[in-house]
Design an enzyme around this catalytic site. Structure first.
Site, short mmCIF file in Angstrom:
data_model
loop_
_atom_site.label_atom_id
_atom_site.label_comp_id
_atom_site.label_asym_id
_atom_site.label_seq_id
_atom_site.Cartn_x
_atom_site.Cartn_y
_atom_site.Cartn_z
N GLU A 164 94.05 -7.74 -8.98
CA GLU A 164 94.10 -6.47 -9.83
C GLU A 164 92.68 -6.06 -9.96
OE1 GLU A 164 95.77 -6.60 -13.73
OE2 GLU A 164 96.01 -4.28 -13.80
N GLN A 204 103.63 -3.82 -13.90
CA GLN A 204 103.09 -4.99 -14.65
C GLN A 204 103.49 -5.20 -16.06
OE1 GLN A 204 98.92 -4.99 -14.68
NE2 GLN A 204 98.73 -7.23 -14.39
N GLY A 205 104.16 -6.45 -16.20
CA GLY A 205 104.43 -6.62 -17.66
C GLY A 205 103.75 -7.54 -18.06
#
Ligand SMILES: Cc1cc2nc3c(=O)[nH]c(=O)nc-3n(C[C@H](O)[C@H](O)[C@H](O)COP(=O)(O)OP(=O)(O)OC[C@H]3O[C@@H](n4cnc5c(N)ncnc54)[C@H](O)[C@@H]3O)c2cc1C
Length: 395
Positions: A247, A129-130
């Site tokens: 998330e 995840q960026g």
């Protein structure tokens, strides 16, 4: 809320349980904390996820055309329960399964869904995840990684930080600024990038656990096809929030707390003080009872959400509470284990007299990170207050 399972669901549970009894990997390193080198644990972990998927026990509610079974969420929750009871290793492709997959199902193009979802299920492609950048954590919308459109491509320049698992990931879902002149929540786009693209440099960061679990990721003129845009150009903020919602549910999952509590109980039963197991000590008993009540409350809280899902009701304040309560509970469970171990909690994994393979000192440090990752507890409290309880916005 109906807490009774149907006959078919009970039969399904039995089937999952006996499959796990026969198939659970034993004594194979499955995570960086157990494996000496990246390659061995990663291969084991990918093989395990693939076996579980082939047995029909991964992402059961995903649509059939993308590799799922379109089953109701109760089946997935039964599998999750049984995985906890069997103490199965966590899945290596969790970022894809829990974060990107559900986001793509809602926002992806048909081509994206067919291209990416099946490989998430089989762990053929591991995702990271960026989101975070230096200067853009809690205030994520301040991100500055720039993507300019040149012909059919985005050209990406900038830096991400705290990128978990980047060192072994194949792909990254990434937030980039595509319109620097727009207000900060607009002008952001959500793109999918190949981590093996030229121009990507990964620099590991050492955590207090001693591991290199997360990284800095630098982009220097990285070219990404335009078809890798998820959602609309400059409207990535809404897609990003969809991923964050998933998330926070993953990080606050009751299964992790139950698994930790079971392990803590085993520890307290094994360690003796004054000739008796620690579970006989009235102070420790009280502590364990308090933690078990919190774990059970979390479990029933998740059942309430499951009931909403079954009835097609939109997620409410319950889903905002998960991450806050779950991650703080896990840290408290690890703290209790450290106290049960007393001075032994100081020993590192490789020392001879170490208890429970050195799991707890590691877990104590790791769980502190999860109170921060995915949005800190302070931010979760703001979200619950503002969006859940409709209180005035904090400044
Ligand atoms: C173990 C771990 C794994 C991670 N993995 C990833 C990953 O894979 N990908 C990724 O993109 N990011 C990842 N992160 C980054 C994570 O999302 C950020 O650390 C987090 O959002 C906090 O941002 P920050 O570190 O910049 O802290 P800051 O935003 O600088 O916050 C500093 C402190 O100020 C408080 N604060 C800030 N704003 C407010 C406010 N408005 N109200 C009240 N308090 C406030 C915070 O609660 C915190 O205590 C990970 C972090 C950790 C710890």
């Amino acid at each position: 809320m109906d807490l009774n399972y149907s006959q078919e669901e009970n039969a399904f549970r039995e089937q999952v349980r006996s499959w796990l009894q026969a198939s659970l990997p034993r004594n194979e390193p499955m995570s960086p904390r157990e494996g000496e080198d990246d390659k061995t644990w990663l291969e084991n972990a990918k093989r395990w996820q693939r076996r579980l998927y082939e047995a029909g026990y991964v992402a059961l509610s995903w649509p059939k055309e993308y590799g799922g079974q379109a089953l109701d969420p109760v089946r997935q929750s039964i599998v999750n329960d049984e995985l906890v009871q069997a103490r199965a290793p966590q899945l290596v492709g969790l970022s894809g399964l829990g974060l990107l997959g559900p986001t793509l199902i809602s926002w992806g193009t048909e081509e994206q869904k067919r291209r990416y979802l099946p490989k998430i299920l089989t762990a053929e492609e591991i995702w990271c995840q960026g989101y975070s950048e230096p200067g853009a954590g809690s205030d994520l919308a301040s991100l500055r990684t720039r993507a300019e459109i040149v012909g059919d491509e985005f050209v990406v320049n900038g830096q991400k930080i705290w990128t978990s698992g980047a060192q072994y990931s194949d792909m990254i879902f990434c937030l980039v600024r595509t319109d620097p002149d727009a207000p900060k929540h607009r002008g952001i786009s959500y793109i999918l990038m190949d981590m093996h693209s030229p121009g990507i440099t990964i620099r590991p960061l050492v955590q207090m656990t001693g591991e290199r679990g997360f990284n800095e990721v630098f982009f220097d003129n990285v070219r990404v096809p335009r078809k890798n845009l998820v959602g609309k150009l400059n409207e990535g903020w809404i897609v990003a929030n969809s991923t964050l919602f998933h998330e926070r549910n993953v990080l606050g999952a009751a299964t992790a707390s139950q698994q930790l509590f079971n392990r803590l109980l085993d520890l307290a039963r094994t360690i003796k003080r004054n000739g008796h197991p620690m579970t006989h000590d009235p102070v420790i008993r009280q502590r364990l009872a308090d933690l078990e009540i919190r774990v059970e409350a979390m479990r029933f809280h998740c059942y309430r959400q499951l009931t909403d899902q079954i009835h097609g009701r939109a997620p409410g304040i319950e889903s905002m509470v998960n991450k806050l309560v779950g991650t703080e509970l896990n840290h408290d469970l690890a703290t209790a284990a450290m106290e049960v171990m007393g001075d032994y909690s100081m020993l590192a994994r490789k020392q001879e007299a170490v208890l429970d393979h050195g799991f707890w000192p590691y877990e104590w440090m790791f769980s502190l990170g999860l109170v921060i990752g995915g949005g800190t507890s302070h931010i979760q409290k703001n979200i619950i207050a503002e969006r859940g309880l409709k209180m005035p916005k904090s400044r």
